[in-house]
Design a protein around this motif. Structure first.
Motif, mmCIF file in Angstrom:
data_model
loop_
_atom_site.group_PDB
_atom_site.id
_atom_site.type_symbol
_atom_site.label_atom_id
_atom_site.label_comp_id
_atom_site.label_asym_id
_atom_site.label_seq_id
_atom_site.Cartn_x
_atom_site.Cartn_y
_atom_site.Cartn_z
ATOM 1 N N PHE A 7 1.609 -1.392 0.127
ATOM 2 C CA PHE A 7 0.271 0.158 0.270
ATOM 3 C C PHE A 7 1.459 1.331 -0.087
ATOM 4 C CE2 PHE A 7 -3.005 3.331 2.481
ATOM 5 C CZ PHE A 7 -3.751 3.484 1.530
ATOM 6 N N CYS A 34 2.079 3.903 -3.012
ATOM 7 C CA CYS A 34 1.323 5.140 -2.785
ATOM 8 C C CYS A 34 1.581 6.156 -3.781
ATOM 9 C CB CYS A 34 1.679 5.208 -1.840
ATOM 10 S SG CYS A 34 0.793 7.170 -1.370
ATOM 11 N N TYR A 35 0.668 7.026 -4.181
ATOM 12 C CA TYR A 35 1.404 8.578 -5.473
ATOM 13 C C TYR A 35 2.188 9.459 -4.758
ATOM 14 C CZ TYR A 35 -2.442 7.139 -8.587
ATOM 15 O OH TYR A 35 -3.254 6.091 -9.440
ATOM 16 N N TYR A 36 1.624 9.101 -3.462
ATOM 17 C CA TYR A 36 3.146 9.894 -3.223
ATOM 18 C C TYR A 36 4.598 9.689 -2.878
ATOM 19 C CZ TYR A 36 5.876 12.206 0.098
ATOM 20 O OH TYR A 36 7.565 12.777 0.483
ATOM 21 N N HIS A 69 -2.546 0.166 -6.706
ATOM 22 C CA HIS A 69 -2.553 0.622 -5.614
ATOM 23 C C HIS A 69 -4.406 0.450 -5.303
ATOM 24 C CE1 HIS A 69 -1.537 3.471 -2.935
ATOM 25 N NE2 HIS A 69 -2.644 4.392 -3.005
ATOM 26 N N TYR A 129 -4.678 9.147 6.651
ATOM 27 C CA TYR A 129 -3.674 9.085 5.771
ATOM 28 C C TYR A 129 -4.893 7.801 4.807
ATOM 29 C CZ TYR A 129 0.067 6.365 3.052
ATOM 30 O OH TYR A 129 0.379 6.034 1.823
ATOM 31 N N CYS A 161 -6.500 8.636 0.746
ATOM 32 C CA CYS A 161 -6.100 7.780 -1.015
ATOM 33 C C CYS A 161 -6.441 8.379 -2.056
ATOM 34 C CB CYS A 161 -5.966 6.994 -0.445
ATOM 35 S SG CYS A 161 -5.567 5.313 -1.739
ATOM 36 N N HIS A 162 -5.279 8.619 -3.160
ATOM 37 C CA HIS A 162 -6.313 9.554 -4.788
ATOM 38 C C HIS A 162 -6.645 8.023 -4.728
ATOM 39 C CE1 HIS A 162 -2.298 12.033 -4.299
ATOM 40 N NE2 HIS A 162 -2.739 12.831 -4.907
ATOM 41 N N SER A 163 -6.500 6.758 -4.948
ATOM 42 C CA SER A 163 -7.308 6.367 -5.483
ATOM 43 C C SER A 163 -8.739 5.867 -4.617
ATOM 44 C CB SER A 163 -7.037 4.316 -4.584
ATOM 45 O OG SER A 163 -5.723 4.165 -5.846
ATOM 46 N N HIS A 223 -2.064 14.790 1.559
ATOM 47 C CA HIS A 223 -1.912 13.405 2.101
ATOM 48 C C HIS A 223 -0.269 13.084 1.928
ATOM 49 C CE1 HIS A 223 -2.627 9.239 1.036
ATOM 50 N NE2 HIS A 223 -1.682 9.348 -0.737
HETATM 51 FE FE1 FES Z 1 -1.819 7.402 -0.925
HETATM 52 FE FE2 FES Z 1 -3.187 5.434 -1.570
HETATM 53 S S1 FES Z 1 -2.612 5.812 0.009
HETATM 54 S S2 FES Z 1 -2.846 7.462 -3.003
#
Ligand code: FES
Length: 274
Positions: free
Chosen positions: A110, A114-116, A155, A203, A207-209, A241
């Motif tokens: 995860f 993650c995008y970050y 993701h 957090y 999440c972007h998703s 995020h």
């Molecule tokens: Fe960071 Fe999904 S947890 S984008």
């Protein structure tokens, strides 16, 4: 600064359509500081988490039912008595398997996808590129279209597992309101566990998703007021995020560290009730 060592003429930033600049970067500021701090921060967390996940000591306080998140859920016969809140479907585990082995790979996945965090380690570990306007050392770029990086597309599935893990951590935090004589109890450890869980939720939900699941692929929001409301709230959280990604690394370590200190009798928990 020297130009990337591995470049081959005609590829990457040296392709014919790019400006012909031999310096790796023309930036004169200390562009390398943020990736350096990122690398140090990630390395510190990974080192601490790896050691603590394997040591199998001081992870459970039987008196107050404090369980460190690194061992949750504990699902094997190797778990300390009382720490397996969801039973022990697995037998004794050899020392090289962490007791939190069921969810640790998913939590790692995860965070890794993650995008970050991608931004963080693409810059600080992969140097792809290390900073804006600083050429990467790699001659070729294949993006996230093949192995191993194509896994980044999974993701959203890691997100679903992380939701379940957040529920498990919430359960742990609630059952930790336990007094030494049984019944209700409340101490500093409860505040530590509760703050950690709240931030983990923040957090996870930022999440972007999660944002896309809530409000993505809609043709018009007015026909979906509930999803629009969720999307709006998640969007607000989503702007934080990165901060939440780092804060939760910190709170995970602090929570584990506090449980370790109490479980090893190095300090005693500050009790407000019982
Ligand atoms: Fe960071 Fe999904 S947890 S984008």
């Amino acid at each position: 600064t020297a130009a990337p060592a591995t470049h081959s003429a005609g590829t990457g930033v040296f392709s014919r359509t790019r400006a012909r600049i031999s310096a790796r970067t023309l930036r004169t500021d200390r562009w390398w500081l943020p990736p350096l701090f990122t690398a140090l921060g990630l390395a510190a967390f990974v080192t601490y988490a790896t050691i603590r996940s394997f040591v199998r000591t001081a992870y459970w306080v039987p008196e107050f039912h404090y369980l460190t998140p690194f061992y949750s859920p504990c699902l094997s016969d190797s778990c300390a008595p009382g720490s397996a809140h969801f039973g022990t479907p697995f037998p004794e585990l050899p020392m090289w398997i962490p007791l939190g082995f069921v969810v640790l790979p998913f939590l790692l996945g995860f965070r890794l996808t993650c995008y970050y965090y991608r931004k963080a380690y693409y810059r600080s570990v992969w140097f792809s590129p290390p900073a804006c306007a600083v050429a990467e050392p790699h001659a070729r770029y294949t993006g996230e279209s093949r192995l191993p990086l194509i896994i980044q597309n999974a993701h959203r599935y890691f997100f679903y597992v992380a939701l379940v893990v957040s529920l498990v951590n919430t359960y742990d935090a609630i059952t930790a309101f336990h007094g030494s004589g049984g019944g209700f109890g409340f101490g500093l450890g409860n505040i530590v566990l509760a703050v950690n869980v709240i931030l983990l939720w923040a957090y996870t939900l930022s999440c972007h998703s999660c944002r896309h699941i809530a409000g993505g692929r809609l043709k018009n929001f007015s026909a979906h007021p509930v999803r629009y409301w969720y999307w709006t709230q998640i969007s607000k959280l989503n702007t934080r995020h990165m901060a939440l990604a780092w804060t939760t690394l910190g709170t995970l370590v602090l929570t584990d560290f506090y449980v370790m200190l109490v479980a090893s009798h190095t300090i005693s928990d500050l009790r407000f009730v019982n």
